[in-house]
Design an enzyme around this catalytic site. Structure first.
Site, short mmCIF file in Angstrom:
data_model
loop_
_atom_site.label_atom_id
_atom_site.label_comp_id
_atom_site.label_asym_id
_atom_site.label_seq_id
_atom_site.Cartn_x
_atom_site.Cartn_y
_atom_site.Cartn_z
N CYS A 1 0.85 -1.19 0.00
CA CYS A 1 0.00 0.00 0.00
C CYS A 1 0.88 1.24 0.00
O CYS A 1 1.86 1.30 0.75
CB CYS A 1 -0.90 -0.01 1.23
SG CYS A 1 -1.98 1.43 1.36
N HIS B 1 -8.92 -3.57 -2.87
CA HIS B 1 -7.96 -2.81 -2.06
C HIS B 1 -8.41 -1.35 -1.91
O HIS B 1 -8.45 -0.81 -0.79
CB HIS B 1 -6.58 -2.89 -2.74
CG HIS B 1 -5.50 -2.13 -2.06
ND1 HIS B 1 -4.41 -2.74 -1.48
CD2 HIS B 1 -5.30 -0.79 -1.87
CE1 HIS B 1 -3.60 -1.83 -0.98
NE2 HIS B 1 -4.13 -0.63 -1.20
N GLU B 2 -8.74 -0.71 -3.03
CA GLU B 2 -9.10 0.71 -2.97
C GLU B 2 -10.46 0.92 -2.31
O GLU B 2 -10.64 1.90 -1.57
CB GLU B 2 -9.09 1.32 -4.38
CG GLU B 2 -7.75 1.21 -5.11
CD GLU B 2 -6.57 1.74 -4.32
OE1 GLU B 2 -6.74 2.63 -3.46
OE2 GLU B 2 -5.45 1.26 -4.56
N HIS C 1 -10.13 0.95 1.40
CA HIS C 1 -9.65 2.22 1.93
C HIS C 1 -10.81 3.15 2.31
O HIS C 1 -10.72 3.91 3.28
CB HIS C 1 -8.78 2.94 0.88
CG HIS C 1 -7.33 2.64 0.97
ND1 HIS C 1 -6.57 2.86 2.11
CD2 HIS C 1 -6.47 2.13 0.05
CE1 HIS C 1 -5.32 2.51 1.88
NE2 HIS C 1 -5.23 2.06 0.64
#
Length: 237
Positions: free
Chosen positions: A136, A182-183, A186
């Protein structure tokens, strides 16, 4: 501070439009709060300027994705792009991909054209889970083995190059699905390392030593489902 003012101030910290934004690191509160739903809070010009700045920042990092909280903006917005070349090993967002000769790429990595997404969500399709190293830009220099759904159903809004915003409902698979997961995580205040196999957190230069996951299991003392992977395997289920 309201969102337009925060975005304006964040963009103004740069010396000019060719300078990337600062990527905040783990410990910054922006990475741990739930981002706000996009409801049109930014006018077209300000949203376009923010997206352009995020794309520039992602590419210069370099990375394959960047979420607004990573530049201190609590908005459900992310940019994604993987200019993957089949003839080269690629790095992006510190996501390392490498296998010994003789293994086909089990991660199903392919080029992902630039996408700008707002209010994205995802859900797993099927039971397949893929284990692999993930990094990351907000935890610079570190990686861990993160299990991800092999195929997902992704929904939300996308902003096109001409500024129009429309709904999308798509099935994503392989490496591109990992990037979107993943995004999107966030935007809920979750870092990839929160989801990692225990004991797999390593300094990035060491990760290539364990590209074959059974080596990581043996040498790092990993336990659980990952122990069922054979040489060259990354998927279970």
């Amino acid at each position: 501070m309201d969102l337009p003012e925060l975005v304006t101030r964040t963009l103004a910290r740069r010396s000019g439009p060719e300078e990337p934004l600062r990527i905040v690191q783990a410990g910054h509160p922006a990475l741990r709060g739930a981002a706000r739903e996009w409801t049109g809070q930014l006018d077209d010009a300000l949203l376009a300027e923010l997206v352009d700045a995020m794309v520039l920042t992602m590419r210069e990092a370099p990375g394959v994705g960047l979420a607004a909280p990573q530049v201190g903006i609590p908005l459900r917005l992310a940019v994604l792009e993987d200019a993957f070349d089949d003839d080269e090993d690629g790095d992006g967002d510190e996501l390392e991909v490498g296998f010994e000769d003789g293994y086909e790429d089990p991660l199903d990595r392919r080029p992902l054209p630039l996408r700008t997404v707002l209010n994205p969500t995802y859900e797993a399709v099927g039971s397949g889970r893929v284990y692999y190293w993930e990094g990351c830009l907000s935890v610079d220099g570190w990686q861990s083995i993160v299990p991800r759904a092999e195929t997902i159903r992704a929904r939300g809004l996308q902003r096109r190059a001409d500024g129009t915003i429309e709904e999308f409902d798509e099935e994503w698979t392989g490496w591109s699905a990992r990037i979107l997961q993943h995004e999107t995580d966030h935007l809920a205040g979750t870092l990839c390392h929160d989801l990692a196999v225990p004991r797999s957190f390593v300094h990035s230069p060491y990760a290539s030593r364990y590209a074959d996951l059974p080596d990581a299991v043996r040498r790092l003392g990993l336990e659980g489902e990952i122990m069922g992977l054979g040489p060259g395997e990354v998927a279970i289920g």
